[in-house]
Write a protein that holds these residues in place. Structure first.
Motif, PDB file in Angstrom:
ATOM      1  N   UNK A  78       0.932  -1.177   0.008  1.00  0.00           N
ATOM      2  CA  UNK A  78      -0.061   0.129  -0.088  1.00  0.00           C
ATOM      3  C   UNK A  78       0.851   1.149  -0.044  1.00  0.00           C
ATOM      4  N   UNK A  79       0.592   2.159  -0.931  1.00  0.00           N
ATOM      5  CA  UNK A  79       1.232   3.577  -0.893  1.00  0.00           C
ATOM      6  C   UNK A  79       0.229   4.576  -0.724  1.00  0.00           C
ATOM      7  N   UNK A  80       0.522   5.233   0.594  1.00  0.00           N
ATOM      8  CA  UNK A  80      -0.382   6.168   0.719  1.00  0.00           C
ATOM      9  C   UNK A  80      -0.004   7.788   0.219  1.00  0.00           C
ATOM     10  N   UNK A  81      -0.910   8.542   0.160  1.00  0.00           N
ATOM     11  CA  UNK A  81      -0.714   9.915  -0.380  1.00  0.00           C
ATOM     12  C   UNK A  81       0.486   9.944  -1.527  1.00  0.00           C
ATOM     13  N   UNK A  82       0.101   9.112  -2.483  1.00  0.00           N
ATOM     14  CA  UNK A  82       1.106   8.897  -3.512  1.00  0.00           C
ATOM     15  C   UNK A  82       1.749  10.154  -4.188  1.00  0.00           C
ATOM     16  N   UNK A  83       2.982  10.002  -4.460  1.00  0.00           N
ATOM     17  CA  UNK A  83       3.598  11.085  -5.101  1.00  0.00           C
ATOM     18  C   UNK A  83       4.159  10.664  -6.651  1.00  0.00           C
ATOM     19  N   UNK A  84       4.634  11.820  -7.553  1.00  0.00           N
ATOM     20  CA  UNK A  84       4.857  11.470  -8.844  1.00  0.00           C
ATOM     21  C   UNK A  84       6.064  10.685  -8.745  1.00  0.00           C
ATOM     22  N   UNK A  85       7.029  10.628  -7.768  1.00  0.00           N
ATOM     23  CA  UNK A  85       8.268   9.857  -7.777  1.00  0.00           C
ATOM     24  C   UNK A  85       8.015   8.507  -7.414  1.00  0.00           C
ATOM     25  N   UNK A  86       6.652   8.031  -6.919  1.00  0.00           N
ATOM     26  CA  UNK A  86       6.459   6.613  -6.847  1.00  0.00           C
ATOM     27  C   UNK A  86       5.821   6.076  -8.062  1.00  0.00           C
ATOM     28  N   UNK A  87       5.976   6.802  -9.039  1.00  0.00           N
ATOM     29  CA  UNK A  87       5.759   6.021 -10.583  1.00  0.00           C
ATOM     30  C   UNK A  87       6.926   5.063 -10.875  1.00  0.00           C
TER      31      UNK A  87
END
Lengths: 115, 110
Positions: A78-87
């Protein structure tokens, strides 16, 4: 099943949303790894599960990332509050046991795009 | 903790040989080699265990020198199907963590 499966295969989300990625390991495999692969890069280790033991979470890149494995089988990242660098492409792999003597079988990955 | 691979990229003609090296600053307990084609998941090639063993199948073989903390992958008489990115990987002593090298991109041309 015949191999490791992951779902969804692709996920597009907006920055700030939460996402859940699923991994179904090969039946009978006790160990499971999660990796992240950014475009054109290598595989970055995230977390490892062995049986029902508590995982070492120190490889997770931030406290927005969490993972669990229920009943020693299916795992969710699970990734919360995704950010663009999580792509990235998120890969999981299962193996028959620990100790580094066994092949890791990789799933097809989940391609995550954060807009 | 991430092993270091060299070279970063190799271009070969069909039938030529290549060597990919993997080294670590930490003790190696085993070394894994995988190949990944574009857009696909990595697939297993071989695992080498402590004891300086050498393994191979078909025209792909590998060696493991635990004293030097190095492993090398040898591809002989390369085929077009060998193209892809090759990764070596190694784990912590109890394999609760696993680290892959940055990869070597191999391009075999006709």
């Amino acid at each position: 099943g015949a191999g490791v499966s992951q779902s969804p295969s692709n996920k597009v989300t907006e920055k700030g949303k939460d996402v859940e990625l699923r991994c179904d390991p090969i039946s009978g495999h006790t160990a499971l790894y999660w990796y992240r692969q950014s475009l054109g890069q290598g595989l970055e280790f995230l977390i490892y599960f062995q049986g029902n033991s508590a995982p070492d979470k120190s490889g997770l890149p931030s406290d927005r990332f969490s993972a669990e494995r229920t009943g020693g089988s299916v795992s969710t990242l699970t990734i919360q509050r995704t950010q663009q660098e999580d792509s990235a492409v998120y890969l999981c792999a299962s193996t028959l046991d620990s100790g580094g003597r066994k092949t890791q079988y990789f799933g097809p990955g989940t391609r995550l795009l954060v807009l | 903790q991430q092993p270091v691979q060299s070279p970063q990229a190799v271009i070969l003609r069909e039938g030529e040989d290549a060597v990919i090296n993997c080294s670590s600053s930490k003790a190696l307990y085993s070394v894994h080699w995988y190949r990944q084609k574009h857009g696909e998941a990595p697939i297993f090639l071989m695992i080498l265990l402590k004891g300086g063993e050498q393994k191979g199948h078909d025209k792909i073989s590998a060696s493991f020198n635990e004293k030097k903390q190095q492993s090398s992958l040898y591809l002989t008489a390369s085929q077009l199907s060998y193209s892809g990115t090759y990764f070596c990987g190694t784990g912590a002593y109890n394999f609760n963590k696993f680290y892959f090298g940055s990869g070597t991109k191999l391009n075999v041309k006709p």
